[in-house]
Scaffold this motif. Sequence first.
Motif, PDB file in Angstrom:
ATOM      1  N   GLU A 117      13.141  -2.002  -1.892  1.00 59.26           N
ATOM      2  CA  GLU A 117      12.637  -0.582  -2.047  1.00 59.26           C
ATOM      3  C   GLU A 117      12.827  -0.067  -0.595  1.00 59.26           C
ATOM      4  O   GLU A 117      13.211   1.023  -0.579  1.00 59.26           O
ATOM      5  CB  GLU A 117      11.413  -0.611  -2.740  1.00 59.26           C
ATOM      6  N   LEU A 118      12.211  -0.724   0.256  1.00 62.48           N
ATOM      7  CA  LEU A 118      12.251  -0.114   1.798  1.00 62.48           C
ATOM      8  C   LEU A 118      13.684   0.105   2.245  1.00 62.48           C
ATOM      9  O   LEU A 118      14.125   1.169   2.843  1.00 62.48           O
ATOM     10  CB  LEU A 118      11.276  -0.833   2.626  1.00 62.48           C
ATOM     11  N   GLY A 119      14.424  -1.076   2.056  1.00 61.91           N
ATOM     12  CA  GLY A 119      15.740  -0.935   2.482  1.00 61.91           C
ATOM     13  C   GLY A 119      16.555   0.307   1.765  1.00 61.91           C
ATOM     14  O   GLY A 119      17.342   0.814   2.626  1.00 61.91           O
TER      15      GLY A 119
ATOM     16  N   LYS B 231       0.816  -1.334  -0.011  1.00 61.88           N
ATOM     17  CA  LYS B 231       0.081   0.075  -0.036  1.00 61.88           C
ATOM     18  C   LYS B 231       0.933   1.261  -0.081  1.00 61.88           C
ATOM     19  O   LYS B 231       0.580   2.465  -0.802  1.00 61.88           O
ATOM     20  CB  LYS B 231      -0.677   0.164   0.981  1.00 61.88           C
ATOM     21  N   HIS B 232       1.936   1.250   0.743  1.00 60.79           N
ATOM     22  CA  HIS B 232       2.898   2.387   0.866  1.00 60.79           C
ATOM     23  C   HIS B 232       3.714   2.561  -0.322  1.00 60.79           C
ATOM     24  O   HIS B 232       3.645   3.750  -0.714  1.00 60.79           O
ATOM     25  CB  HIS B 232       3.959   2.151   2.223  1.00 60.79           C
ATOM     26  N   LEU B 233       4.284   1.613  -0.817  1.00 57.44           N
ATOM     27  CA  LEU B 233       5.201   1.667  -2.013  1.00 57.44           C
ATOM     28  C   LEU B 233       4.766   1.350  -3.247  1.00 57.44           C
ATOM     29  O   LEU B 233       5.202   1.838  -4.350  1.00 57.44           O
ATOM     30  CB  LEU B 233       6.392   0.676  -1.669  1.00 57.44           C
ATOM     31  N   GLY B 234       3.639   0.617  -3.328  1.00 65.17           N
ATOM     32  CA  GLY B 234       2.989   0.315  -4.685  1.00 65.17           C
ATOM     33  C   GLY B 234       3.762  -0.828  -5.490  1.00 65.17           C
ATOM     34  O   GLY B 234       4.966  -0.957  -4.716  1.00 65.17           O
TER      35      GLY B 234
ATOM     36  N   GLY C  15      11.294   8.537   9.434  1.00 63.00           N
ATOM     37  CA  GLY C  15      10.234   9.347   9.063  1.00 63.00           C
ATOM     38  C   GLY C  15       9.808   9.041   7.727  1.00 63.00           C
ATOM     39  O   GLY C  15      10.508   8.831   6.615  1.00 63.00           O
ATOM     40  N   GLY C  16       8.382   8.793   7.466  1.00 63.31           N
ATOM     41  CA  GLY C  16       7.971   8.417   6.271  1.00 63.31           C
ATOM     42  C   GLY C  16       8.109   6.877   6.104  1.00 63.31           C
ATOM     43  O   GLY C  16       7.455   6.180   5.029  1.00 63.31           O
ATOM     44  N   CYS C  17       8.517   5.869   7.045  1.00 63.48           N
ATOM     45  CA  CYS C  17       8.594   4.681   6.695  1.00 63.48           C
ATOM     46  C   CYS C  17       7.339   4.028   7.273  1.00 63.48           C
ATOM     47  O   CYS C  17       6.629   4.525   8.371  1.00 63.48           O
ATOM     48  CB  CYS C  17       9.587   3.926   7.795  1.00 63.48           C
ATOM     49  N   PRO C  18       6.538   2.962   6.506  1.00 64.80           N
ATOM     50  CA  PRO C  18       5.241   2.692   6.892  1.00 64.80           C
ATOM     51  C   PRO C  18       5.122   2.029   8.329  1.00 64.80           C
ATOM     52  O   PRO C  18       3.996   1.613   8.726  1.00 64.80           O
ATOM     53  CB  PRO C  18       4.850   1.690   5.909  1.00 64.80           C
TER      54      PRO C  18
END
Length: 223
Positions: A192-194, A15-18, A205-208
């Motif tokens: 991607e999150l990494g 949801k957060h990154l698509g 900040g901004g991490c789901p």
Amino acid sequence: MKSRDLIEIYERLLKHLGKQYWWPAETEFEVIIGAILTQAAAWKNVEIAIENLKAEKILNPAGIKNTRQNQLKKLIKSAGYYNAKSRKLKEFVNFLYKNYGGDLNLLLNQPKNKLRKDLLSIWGIGPETADSIVLYAAHKPSFVVDAYTKRIFSRLGVIDNGIDYESLKKFFENNLPENLGIYKEFHALIVELGKKNCRTKPVCGGCPFGYSCRFNFKDERAL
Ligand code: SF4
């Protein structure tokens, strides 16, 4: 951790990154070459190497087989470790010709475990590269884990930081439905999150996961 918790993490990331639509490649062979070249290299530098191979029209098994290793080194230089990586490309195609007559489909159509075993028997192909090939080139559900996976999930408090590759892989496979789409997308989302947030020095900040992440409440040295 319960299976549904892992699915919740996956859904939150999605949801957060698509959708990430991995692996970015035109052919299965390109996936394999990319998986080998990306070892310890930034993807943008791998892309340059792949473009060079394409420009020379040798991004295919016969092309790599018939190109001298010194020439390969020059073409893939941007991806780093070009001495070792040029040899890895050669070792892969030599294996393919020796055991499957150069037919990539014959290799990739093996049952999942046999394919993984075959790949791991090739010099220079470790578990992460083998699983990337099984998942993204052969399209068979073999979960890929990497340094980002270990970092993020240990910071979240889900796994122990000292966990080994096979145990971490099993953890995901035991707690997820054996679904090719989820396997492909989940690993891409983790990477991607990494890259975006959960770096060596995290940008929370901004991490789901924000305040639900254990890292935010503890000293990293304790994790
Ligand atoms: S909150 Fe920070 S430490 Fe936790 S997963 Fe997100 S970026 Fe990493």
